[in-house]
Design an enzyme around this catalytic site. Structure first.
Site, PDB file in Angstrom:
ATOM      1  N   ARG A  21      27.602 -55.342 122.104  1.00  0.00           N
ATOM      2  CA  ARG A  21      26.130 -55.226 122.057  1.00  0.00           C
ATOM      3  C   ARG A  21      25.474 -56.216 121.082  1.00  0.00           C
ATOM      4  O   ARG A  21      24.258 -56.381 121.074  1.00  0.00           O
ATOM      5  CB  ARG A  21      25.722 -53.788 121.746  1.00  0.00           C
ATOM      6  CG  ARG A  21      25.861 -52.932 123.009  1.00  0.00           C
ATOM      7  CD  ARG A  21      24.983 -51.738 122.943  1.00  0.00           C
ATOM      8  NE  ARG A  21      25.667 -50.659 122.273  1.00  0.00           N
ATOM      9  CZ  ARG A  21      25.051 -49.703 121.587  1.00  0.00           C
ATOM     10  NH1 ARG A  21      23.749 -49.703 121.464  1.00  0.00           N
ATOM     11  NH2 ARG A  21      25.750 -48.749 121.016  1.00  0.00           N
ATOM     12  N   LYS A  28      31.619 -58.808 115.756  1.00  0.00           N
ATOM     13  CA  LYS A  28      30.487 -58.071 115.159  1.00  0.00           C
ATOM     14  C   LYS A  28      30.595 -57.966 113.642  1.00  0.00           C
ATOM     15  O   LYS A  28      29.617 -58.212 112.925  1.00  0.00           O
ATOM     16  CB  LYS A  28      30.431 -56.671 115.769  1.00  0.00           C
ATOM     17  CG  LYS A  28      29.403 -55.777 115.134  1.00  0.00           C
ATOM     18  CD  LYS A  28      29.181 -54.506 115.913  1.00  0.00           C
ATOM     19  CE  LYS A  28      30.275 -53.498 115.750  1.00  0.00           C
ATOM     20  NZ  LYS A  28      29.929 -52.201 116.366  1.00  0.00           N
ATOM     21  N   GLY A  83      40.855 -48.014 121.957  1.00  0.00           N
ATOM     22  CA  GLY A  83      40.274 -46.822 121.351  1.00  0.00           C
ATOM     23  C   GLY A  83      40.637 -46.665 119.884  1.00  0.00           C
ATOM     24  O   GLY A  83      41.600 -47.265 119.392  1.00  0.00           O
ATOM     25  N   ASN A 174      29.292 -37.262 113.849  1.00  0.00           N
ATOM     26  CA  ASN A 174      30.486 -37.824 113.217  1.00  0.00           C
ATOM     27  C   ASN A 174      30.199 -39.264 112.786  1.00  0.00           C
ATOM     28  O   ASN A 174      30.004 -40.144 113.614  1.00  0.00           O
ATOM     29  CB  ASN A 174      31.637 -37.792 114.238  1.00  0.00           C
ATOM     30  CG  ASN A 174      32.868 -38.537 113.754  1.00  0.00           C
ATOM     31  OD1 ASN A 174      33.040 -38.751 112.545  1.00  0.00           O
ATOM     32  ND2 ASN A 174      33.723 -38.926 114.684  1.00  0.00           N
TER      33      ASN A 174
END
Ligand code: UD1
Length: 462
Positions: A21, A28, A83, A174
């Site tokens: 994004r 990032k 993940g 979280n």
């Protein structure tokens, strides 16, 4: 031996995610906040909290993070970002076996304070929990995992994409900041199963595994949501930068720096300012810049990686990798380029440009001029329009100007060339040969005349 003395805490920082994004070729976590990659802040917080080098998990797509932090960090490769659970599994493979406590932080949450990390770790130990996670309640719930709780106990974490409407409404979120008992984590990390929806291994599944083992999973609550906000896109990056920028400005104000309009002052986290420095409006200070007491940096100045002494006055000028001693005046509109070194009490005026050169104490270079690859002594006068012609089209050459020399207006010093101490050049001289002591160079190309005789003639002319 007391249990506390055998505690060894290691921090793992997850930084293998793609961060799509940001819409960037750069990973990032290498995007900068106040002059430093965001990952740098969390590395520092982890180091401050644990007293040890953190382990950063990267992937082939974020390989550049290795080069960005050549020291004080251990690295571990996650072959493919499958993940957060998979990232943690990769980390455990690279972790010292004597670690008793494990902290897991995200590379994209740069504003976390060391005190928060320490408090989280302390709470896990005092709860005797296998896992403690940081819970916060920001106004914008974004895609944070929803934390299902029973008081202090965490029952499970539901990812936004898997949540039903009731779970979506849960306000406890979280933050992605965890403390683990390392031994328990090692025993269970291989039990994670791929999510049906995404095929990823979810770190958050560890909640269920701990509870199935009869172990506690607890929540550490934090009120300050700005500290915990992760950065996913450039809007969030700009918001975090604004928060951090104000913290930096406030820190300097409280430490004795005057700012006439703090909202327009931009300071990197690495800038060091002494008491009684004054920064006027629209000042930008970057990198390893250090400024001494009593110095005033005027409106419109930009200073990069430069050291400025005490009681200097900088007017609307640009300084890059320069060193400036005490009581120097610079500008307006001067440009000090890398390697400029300015002696105490010197004065550089409008459109003075200095590169890779020493300008001696009390030397004056008031008006539009270029000094490059030169050594200029003390008490020299450099006339308006003087240029060191340092480049002959193939190589750079040095100019040396001795103490007390007088360089007339519009002098071209064709390097390599030396003007001796006390020697002079006349206005418009094109100096292609060294000027010996006591001589004045006149004309184009310049001829040498006796300096005293020339001065006597000039007196007669007047
Ligand atoms: C995760 C949590 C979510 C929490 C959120 C906080 C899971 C399943 N969910 O969301 O409950 O609210 O963090 O930010 O854990 N990373 C890797 N390797 C990977 C994937 C991610 O290193 O394969 C790193 C990322 O670089 C980032 C961090 O892990 O630093 C979090 O990843 P991200 O994708 O932002 O979090 P989610 O999984 O969406």
């Amino acid at each position: 031996m007391p249990a506390a003395s055998t505690t060894r805490t290691v921090a793992v920082i997850l930084a293998a995610g793609l961060g799509t994004r940001m819409r960037s070729k750069r990973p990032k976590v290498l995007h900068e906040l106040c002059g430093r990659p965001m990952l740098g802040y969390i590395i520092e917080a982890a180091r401050a909290a644990t007293g040890a080098a953190p382990l950063v998990v990267y992937s082939p797509a974020t390989e550049a993070v290795r080069d960005a932090f050549p020291e004080g960090v251990d690295f571990c490769l996650q072959e493919e970002p499958r993940g957060t659970g998979d990232a943690l599994r990769a980390a455990l493979g690279g972790l010292a076996t004597d670690a008793t406590d494990l902290l897991v932080l995200s590379g994209d949450t740069p504003l976390v304070r060391p005190a928060t990390v320490e408090a989280l770790s302390r709470q896990r130990r005092s709860d005797g929990a296998a896992m403690t996670l940081t819970v916060f309640r920001p106004d914008d719930a974004r895609a944070y995992g929803r934390v299902v709780r029973d008081g202090r106990e965490v029952v499970r974490i539901v990812e936004k994409k898997d949540a039903n409407p009731g779970e979506l409404a849960i306000e406890d979120l979280n933050a992605g900041l965890y403390a683990f008992e390392a031994g328990w984590l090692r025993s269970r990390i291989r039990s994670l199963t791929p999510s049906a929806a995404t095929g990823e291994l979810y770190l958050t599944e560890l909640v269920a595994l701990a509870r199935a083992d009869g172990r506690r999973v607890t929540a550490y609550e934090l009120e300050d949501d700005a500290e915990l906000m992760g950065i996913d896109d450039r809007v969030q990056l700009a918001t975090a930068e604004a928060d951090l920028r104000w913290q930096i400005v406030e820190g300097h104000l409280l430490a004795g720096v005057t700012m006439t309009d703090p909202a327009t002052v931009y300071l990197d986290a690495t800038v060091d300012l002494a008491e009684d420095v004054t920064l006027e409006a629209n000042v930008i200070l970057r990198g390893a810049t250090r400024i001494g007491s009593g110095t005033v940096v005027g409106s419109g100045s930009q200073v990069f990686d430069s050291v400025i002494g005490e009681r200097c006055r900088i007017w609307a000028s640009v300084l890059e990798s320069a060193e400036v001693e005490d009581e120097v005046q610079i500008g307006p509109f001067a440009h000090l380029r890398p390697g400029a070194s300015i002696g105490a009490g010197a004065k550089l005026g409008n459109f003075a440009e200095v590169k890779k050169s020493r300008i001696g104490a009390r030397t004056q270079q008031h008006h539009f001029s270029y000094v490059g690859d030169a050594t200029v002594g003390d008490d020299v006068n450099i006339g308006a329009g003087t240029v060191t012609a340092n480049y002959d089209g193939r190589a750079k050459h040095q100019t040396v100007i001795g103490d007390g020399a007088f360089i007339g207006s519009d002098t071209m010093l064709v390097a390599p060339v030396e003007v001796a101490a006390g020697a002079a050049t006349a206005a418009g001289a094109v100096v292609t040969r060294d000027v010996p002591p006591g001589k004045v160079a006149i004309g184009m190309p310049a001829r040498m005349r006796d300096r005293k005789a020339r001065a006597a003639e000039a007196d007669d002319e007047h």
